[in-house]
Design a protein around this motif. Sequence first.
Motif, PDB file in Angstrom:
ATOM      1  N   VAL A  93      11.513 -36.966  -7.919  1.00  0.00           N
ATOM      2  CA  VAL A  93      11.968 -38.724  -8.509  1.00  0.00           C
ATOM      3  C   VAL A  93      10.217 -38.888  -8.760  1.00  0.00           C
ATOM      4  O   VAL A  93       9.522 -38.652  -7.636  1.00  0.00           O
ATOM      5  CB  VAL A  93      12.642 -39.845  -7.287  1.00  0.00           C
ATOM      6  CG1 VAL A  93      12.718 -40.745  -8.529  1.00  0.00           C
ATOM      7  CG2 VAL A  93      13.743 -39.311  -7.461  1.00  0.00           C
ATOM      8  N   TYR A  97       8.248 -47.191 -11.391  1.00  0.00           N
ATOM      9  CA  TYR A  97       8.758 -48.168 -10.914  1.00  0.00           C
ATOM     10  C   TYR A  97       8.357 -49.575 -11.062  1.00  0.00           C
ATOM     11  O   TYR A  97       7.796 -50.116  -9.915  1.00  0.00           O
ATOM     12  CB  TYR A  97       9.875 -48.514  -9.956  1.00  0.00           C
ATOM     13  CG  TYR A  97      10.872 -49.203  -9.768  1.00  0.00           C
ATOM     14  CD1 TYR A  97      12.326 -48.550 -10.834  1.00  0.00           C
ATOM     15  CD2 TYR A  97      11.066 -50.395  -9.193  1.00  0.00           C
ATOM     16  CE1 TYR A  97      13.340 -49.744 -10.570  1.00  0.00           C
ATOM     17  CE2 TYR A  97      12.039 -51.612  -8.958  1.00  0.00           C
ATOM     18  CZ  TYR A  97      13.064 -51.003  -9.442  1.00  0.00           C
ATOM     19  OH  TYR A  97      14.159 -51.957  -9.736  1.00  0.00           O
ATOM     20  N   VAL A 105      13.792 -38.834 -13.072  1.00  0.00           N
ATOM     21  CA  VAL A 105      14.528 -37.842 -12.271  1.00  0.00           C
ATOM     22  C   VAL A 105      14.678 -36.210 -12.659  1.00  0.00           C
ATOM     23  O   VAL A 105      15.494 -36.965 -14.401  1.00  0.00           O
ATOM     24  CB  VAL A 105      15.634 -39.152 -11.540  1.00  0.00           C
ATOM     25  CG1 VAL A 105      15.825 -37.784 -11.169  1.00  0.00           C
ATOM     26  CG2 VAL A 105      15.626 -40.478 -11.107  1.00  0.00           C
TER      27      VAL A 105
END
Length: 203
Positions: A93, A97, A105
């Motif tokens: 990952v 965000y 991912v």
Amino acid sequence: AQPISFSLPLDLDLKSMHLNTEQLNLALGKIALQMDGEANIDSLSQDILCDLNLRVGGEKEPIANYLQLIPAAYAGLLDGIDVNGLIGLNAKVKGCYNENSMPLVDVDVQLHDANVIYQDLPEINHLQMGLTAHLDLNEPKQTKAQLHHLALNVNQAALNASATVEDLLSDNLRCKANASIDAQLAAWQDFLPDSIDVKGRVK
């Protein structure tokens, strides 16, 4: 209910909201989650930036260990299905965000010598699979998956396949696949009408 255990070797700087870890381990029942990498929160934008490697279970974990984690409310979906074999799951990952962005991912799934029995259907034996996927929720057209190999035996038939899927999350999914089969036709007689009689081998 599953027992939970954990080992948390990590460096955490609360002032800069930066976390760094090597071999952080969390176990739920018989399934272990190992994480390496770093993550931090931007104090102004509150964006979460991460670069993490995740391993779920071992390199070759019994599938039964994962089935034990299925909630009781959904356990009925597996009634009549018996699955065994080994599986390996890894993920990476990386990215940002926030309200407008999701990290990238990458997933790697390896299935080793699995067997599947489902009620009155032929048993699937020696199932082997290697699958990788790149998930980009920011640019769905960049999301793709590759089935590197799939091999299985079922009712005196051997199947081998591979495939590449592009634009996986878009409206214009594109797939390129190759497959081969080697089967004894008489083994499939019970699935055909009585008026059809087959013999021989097909490749």
